[in-house]
Design a protein around this motif. Sequence first.
Motif, PDB file in Angstrom:
ATOM      1  N   ALA A 174       0.815  -1.211   0.000  1.00 10.38           N
ATOM      2  CA  ALA A 174       0.000   0.000   0.000  1.00 10.38           C
ATOM      3  C   ALA A 174       0.850   1.265   0.000  1.00 10.38           C
ATOM      4  O   ALA A 174       0.479   2.277  -0.591  1.00 10.38           O
ATOM      5  CB  ALA A 174      -0.922   0.002   1.223  1.00 10.38           C
ATOM      6  N   ALA A 175       2.010   1.211   0.660  1.00 16.11           N
ATOM      7  CA  ALA A 175       2.833   2.413   0.814  1.00 16.11           C
ATOM      8  C   ALA A 175       3.883   2.577  -0.271  1.00 16.11           C
ATOM      9  O   ALA A 175       4.525   3.622  -0.364  1.00 16.11           O
ATOM     10  CB  ALA A 175       3.519   2.391   2.186  1.00 16.11           C
ATOM     11  N   SER A 176       4.074   1.540  -1.095  1.00 15.14           N
ATOM     12  CA  SER A 176       5.148   1.592  -2.082  1.00 15.14           C
ATOM     13  C   SER A 176       4.790   2.496  -3.264  1.00 15.14           C
ATOM     14  O   SER A 176       3.656   2.512  -3.740  1.00 15.14           O
ATOM     15  CB  SER A 176       5.448   0.180  -2.591  1.00 15.14           C
ATOM     16  N   GLU A 177       5.790   3.220  -3.717  1.00 13.88           N
ATOM     17  CA  GLU A 177       5.623   4.015  -4.930  1.00 13.88           C
ATOM     18  C   GLU A 177       5.624   3.111  -6.168  1.00 13.88           C
ATOM     19  O   GLU A 177       5.096   3.472  -7.209  1.00 13.88           O
ATOM     20  CB  GLU A 177       6.741   5.054  -5.048  1.00 13.88           C
ATOM     21  N   LYS A 178       6.249   1.928  -6.016  1.00 15.46           N
ATOM     22  CA  LYS A 178       6.276   0.969  -7.123  1.00 15.46           C
ATOM     23  C   LYS A 178       4.955   0.211  -7.180  1.00 15.46           C
ATOM     24  O   LYS A 178       4.558  -0.426  -6.204  1.00 15.46           O
ATOM     25  CB  LYS A 178       7.415  -0.040  -6.943  1.00 15.46           C
ATOM     26  N   LYS A 179       4.279   0.287  -8.277  1.00 18.80           N
ATOM     27  CA  LYS A 179       3.016  -0.426  -8.411  1.00 18.80           C
ATOM     28  C   LYS A 179       3.223  -1.904  -8.714  1.00 18.80           C
ATOM     29  O   LYS A 179       2.292  -2.699  -8.625  1.00 18.80           O
ATOM     30  CB  LYS A 179       2.171   0.215  -9.522  1.00 18.80           C
ATOM     31  N   ASP A 180       4.456  -2.255  -9.071  1.00 17.37           N
ATOM     32  CA  ASP A 180       4.751  -3.654  -9.375  1.00 17.37           C
ATOM     33  C   ASP A 180       5.727  -4.244  -8.354  1.00 17.37           C
ATOM     34  O   ASP A 180       6.592  -5.041  -8.691  1.00 17.37           O
ATOM     35  CB  ASP A 180       5.329  -3.787 -10.783  1.00 17.37           C
ATOM     36  N   LEU A 181       5.592  -3.820  -7.086  1.00 20.78           N
ATOM     37  CA  LEU A 181       6.440  -4.354  -6.014  1.00 20.78           C
ATOM     38  C   LEU A 181       6.297  -5.875  -5.963  1.00 20.78           C
ATOM     39  O   LEU A 181       5.196  -6.402  -5.886  1.00 20.78           O
ATOM     40  CB  LEU A 181       6.026  -3.750  -4.671  1.00 20.78           C
ATOM     41  N   ILE A 182       7.427  -6.577  -6.023  1.00 21.57           N
ATOM     42  CA  ILE A 182       7.409  -8.043  -6.068  1.00 21.57           C
ATOM     43  C   ILE A 182       7.851  -8.588  -4.717  1.00 21.57           C
ATOM     44  O   ILE A 182       8.949  -8.281  -4.237  1.00 21.57           O
ATOM     45  CB  ILE A 182       8.333  -8.582  -7.170  1.00 21.57           C
ATOM     46  N   ILE A 183       6.999  -9.414  -4.114  1.00 22.05           N
ATOM     47  CA  ILE A 183       7.285 -10.018  -2.808  1.00 22.05           C
ATOM     48  C   ILE A 183       7.381 -11.532  -2.962  1.00 22.05           C
ATOM     49  O   ILE A 183       6.547 -12.144  -3.639  1.00 22.05           O
ATOM     50  CB  ILE A 183       6.197  -9.672  -1.782  1.00 22.05           C
ATOM     51  N   ALA A 184       8.396 -12.123  -2.337  1.00 23.53           N
ATOM     52  CA  ALA A 184       8.537 -13.586  -2.333  1.00 23.53           C
ATOM     53  C   ALA A 184       8.475 -14.097  -0.903  1.00 23.53           C
ATOM     54  O   ALA A 184       9.031 -13.486   0.012  1.00 23.53           O
ATOM     55  CB  ALA A 184       9.864 -13.991  -2.959  1.00 23.53           C
ATOM     56  N   MET A 185       7.781 -15.214  -0.702  1.00 20.39           N
ATOM     57  CA  MET A 185       7.754 -15.899   0.588  1.00 20.39           C
ATOM     58  C   MET A 185       8.454 -17.249   0.421  1.00 20.39           C
ATOM     59  O   MET A 185       8.220 -17.951  -0.559  1.00 20.39           O
ATOM     60  CB  MET A 185       6.318 -16.138   1.058  1.00 20.39           C
ATOM     61  N   LEU A 207      18.036 -12.105  -7.428  1.00 17.39           N
ATOM     62  CA  LEU A 207      16.604 -12.367  -7.440  1.00 17.39           C
ATOM     63  C   LEU A 207      15.861 -11.109  -7.898  1.00 17.39           C
ATOM     64  O   LEU A 207      16.272  -9.992  -7.578  1.00 17.39           O
ATOM     65  CB  LEU A 207      16.118 -12.747  -6.037  1.00 17.39           C
ATOM     66  N   PRO A 208      14.746 -11.261  -8.604  1.00 18.80           N
ATOM     67  CA  PRO A 208      14.016 -10.082  -9.084  1.00 18.80           C
ATOM     68  C   PRO A 208      13.108  -9.456  -8.025  1.00 18.80           C
ATOM     69  O   PRO A 208      12.453  -8.449  -8.287  1.00 18.80           O
ATOM     70  CB  PRO A 208      13.176 -10.659 -10.235  1.00 18.80           C
ATOM     71  N   HIS A 209      13.061 -10.020  -6.826  1.00 19.69           N
ATOM     72  CA  HIS A 209      12.093  -9.600  -5.820  1.00 19.69           C
ATOM     73  C   HIS A 209      12.563  -8.375  -5.040  1.00 19.69           C
ATOM     74  O   HIS A 209      13.743  -8.238  -4.715  1.00 19.69           O
ATOM     75  CB  HIS A 209      11.811 -10.756  -4.859  1.00 19.69           C
ATOM     76  N   ASP A 210      11.597  -7.521  -4.707  1.00 22.81           N
ATOM     77  CA  ASP A 210      11.873  -6.325  -3.910  1.00 22.81           C
ATOM     78  C   ASP A 210      11.848  -6.627  -2.419  1.00 22.81           C
ATOM     79  O   ASP A 210      12.486  -5.946  -1.624  1.00 22.81           O
ATOM     80  CB  ASP A 210      10.838  -5.237  -4.214  1.00 22.81           C
ATOM     81  N   VAL A 211      11.079  -7.631  -2.030  1.00 17.78           N
ATOM     82  CA  VAL A 211      10.965  -8.052  -0.630  1.00 17.78           C
ATOM     83  C   VAL A 211      11.043  -9.571  -0.587  1.00 17.78           C
ATOM     84  O   VAL A 211      10.331 -10.253  -1.331  1.00 17.78           O
ATOM     85  CB  VAL A 211       9.631  -7.589   0.000  1.00 17.78           C
ATOM     86  N   VAL A 212      11.912 -10.102   0.275  1.00 17.68           N
ATOM     87  CA  VAL A 212      12.024 -11.549   0.451  1.00 17.68           C
ATOM     88  C   VAL A 212      11.737 -11.868   1.913  1.00 17.68           C
ATOM     89  O   VAL A 212      12.384 -11.330   2.817  1.00 17.68           O
ATOM     90  CB  VAL A 212      13.416 -12.072   0.050  1.00 17.68           C
ATOM     91  N   ILE A 213      10.750 -12.729   2.123  1.00 19.55           N
ATOM     92  CA  ILE A 213      10.328 -13.112   3.472  1.00 19.55           C
ATOM     93  C   ILE A 213      10.699 -14.575   3.688  1.00 19.55           C
ATOM     94  O   ILE A 213      10.351 -15.437   2.883  1.00 19.55           O
ATOM     95  CB  ILE A 213       8.817 -12.907   3.641  1.00 19.55           C
ATOM     96  N   VAL A 214      11.407 -14.849   4.782  1.00 18.35           N
ATOM     97  CA  VAL A 214      11.864 -16.211   5.078  1.00 18.35           C
ATOM     98  C   VAL A 214      11.275 -16.647   6.415  1.00 18.35           C
ATOM     99  O   VAL A 214      11.521 -16.010   7.446  1.00 18.35           O
ATOM    100  CB  VAL A 214      13.404 -16.294   5.149  1.00 18.35           C
ATOM    101  N   ASP A 215      10.502 -17.716   6.409  1.00 19.46           N
ATOM    102  CA  ASP A 215       9.917 -18.251   7.639  1.00 19.46           C
ATOM    103  C   ASP A 215      10.772 -19.397   8.167  1.00 19.46           C
ATOM    104  O   ASP A 215      11.572 -19.984   7.435  1.00 19.46           O
ATOM    105  CB  ASP A 215       8.491 -18.740   7.358  1.00 19.46           C
ATOM    106  N   GLU A 216      10.591 -19.716   9.455  1.00 20.60           N
ATOM    107  CA  GLU A 216      11.310 -20.813  10.121  1.00 20.60           C
ATOM    108  C   GLU A 216      12.826 -20.673   9.943  1.00 20.60           C
ATOM    109  O   GLU A 216      13.531 -21.634   9.593  1.00 20.60           O
ATOM    110  CB  GLU A 216      10.831 -22.173   9.592  1.00 20.60           C
ATOM    111  N   VAL A 217      13.337 -19.490  10.211  1.00 23.89           N
ATOM    112  CA  VAL A 217      14.767 -19.220   9.986  1.00 23.89           C
ATOM    113  C   VAL A 217      15.646 -20.019  10.934  1.00 23.89           C
ATOM    114  O   VAL A 217      16.816 -20.272  10.628  1.00 23.89           O
ATOM    115  CB  VAL A 217      15.049 -17.697  10.113  1.00 23.89           C
ATOM    116  N   SER A 218      15.109 -20.453  12.074  1.00 22.59           N
ATOM    117  CA  SER A 218      15.918 -21.269  12.985  1.00 22.59           C
ATOM    118  C   SER A 218      16.392 -22.549  12.313  1.00 22.59           C
ATOM    119  O   SER A 218      17.393 -23.141  12.723  1.00 22.59           O
ATOM    120  CB  SER A 218      15.116 -21.615  14.252  1.00 22.59           C
TER     121      SER A 218
END
Length: 610
Positions: free
Chosen positions: A190-201, A261-272
């Motif tokens: 919602a806050a990004s100026e980029k309308k094509d913000l790419i997020i990876a989980m 990677l082409p992603h703007d945000v990378v989210i990593v779960d279970e990092v332990s």
Amino acid sequence: MIRELAAAAGRGEASRLGSEFARFIARIAPEESCGVILGVYLACAVLEDSHTCLVLDPDVLSTAAEAKGICLKDARAVIKDIREAGVVGRPGDLKPLILDGNRLYLHRYWRYEQRIAGRLLALAGIRSRPSDELAAVELVKQFFPRCPARPDWQKIAVFNALYRNLLVISGGPGTGKTRTITAVMAVLLAASEKKDLIIAMCAPTGKAAARLTESVAEAIPEFGLPAGIVERMPVKAHTIHRLLGAGLKPGVFRFNRETSLPHDVVIVDEVSMVDLPMMVHLLDALHEHAKLVLLGDRDQLASVEAGSVLRDICAGSGSFSYSHDFVERAGKIGEKIEPEISGSNSAEGRSTELRDCIIVLGHSYRFSEGTGIAELASAVNRGRFTEVSEILGNRRFPRVRFISAAKTDLPALLESEVSGFIRELPASESQQQALKKMGDFRILCGLKRGYTGVEYINRHIAAHFFQAMEGHGRGLYRGLPVIINRNDYMLGLYNGDTGIAWPDETGRLRIWFDAGENGLRCFSPARLPTFDPAWSITVHRSQGSEFSKVLFVLPSEKTAMPGRELLYTAITRARDEIIIWGTWRDLEACVVNRTRRNSGLGAILWESAG
């Protein structure tokens, strides 16, 4: 020395990899002493115990040698030899081994830690700002209108993601990590100026990735997001290997330092669960301006392979306070951080960029009220054995029990506590019902082999409850739960996925898996990657899962496994009831002992940060 190590490795008493590496060093540097060769061997061998380095302390060195079946008479002399060895370099040298302070590394692992620390600190130092801060403030307040606990760390974490390129969220089961990360993605979009913000989980295993996908899908409706935001949210999490583009050659990925990677945000779960080499590959593949969000529980078991990345990242956070800017930002969304919470009294009020990137969620919403599971997990985490004993003996908590091995042996335990579930599962009306019922109960073990291990319990159940096994030659029978041992991208099955053996409409046994909204999938057992029975699984393999009831079989205090991280992880897999079986001495060993991994990452991060 080389002959002795090779002979011990041949008998299975020593590290084969360590002995081969020692042989290599002896060949290229024949002038080195036996002490140096022993140090070389141990620096390699400790990787098998998930340490990234060998600490050159007399007591630690003697213990490490003893654990590998080597009697070390003069540890100080060995340390002196290592420090003077020609094959051992200092930081920055191109030598097979690197001595950094009192930590002896294989060169590769020294470089791993340096690269991880350098990239994380660089990410922590990058600041950003939403183009419309007032709109971002209102959006965060809309997502988190009220919270009985103050401050609301979920709310603070979401707002902090707008200002930092690194966000680390640690919290136990049920503390709202997935809900928080769903809100983070929505706010960033919602806050990004980029309308094509790419997020990876992504997550370390296919099972963890599937669970992240499901949890985010369940959390999205809570926030009442506009259709435009929902459409841009990632719909599926991948394994880290798949995100990076793993090929046929181990350790080689399509995305790396040369191809980001082409992603703007990378989210990593279970990092332990993420080991040191995998974290290096992931950080190498991030593009220069990408945001990285790490989720996990710093108190859980660390990765099977070398390293304890999440624990090291969070290790020094208690010695630093949040910065004035951080506290001020929290105030903008109505959250007040008290000095004793922010840690401003520690380390004389020092703050650091890295500290501002770490959020710890403390309140758990998962455990059923009054069960005692939350209280027991907290007591274990603090190493309070007396408190643990009191909770287990308290009649207020009937769903938290300890069964003494001195009074009830393992076969009798399985008959009294497990037989009902074992007989009910194959009696389910359908495979759908059976798959759902599998989440009701699970036996967890610290070990794979031995009397208290997974293999023994699974064999015992097969032999005593299913004497007349039918079907496939691999010992399959109706109602057998199975767990997949390795990823198969062609079939869409991943290490840790669980299914059940059940006949199809023709009566032939198939292995059935829950495919979520797509219903069920079934496969011929012959088509599957390797799998094992799953009446019982190790605690390591249970990470990321939850069950209504858990029976935890304690490892013996004489093994290398006892540690509070193991016990804490087992307890927190249970939602409603936990039973612990073993001796009081085994239990005390688990509570009192911390699983310590020798690593320099935490020191590099926090000494550099401070």
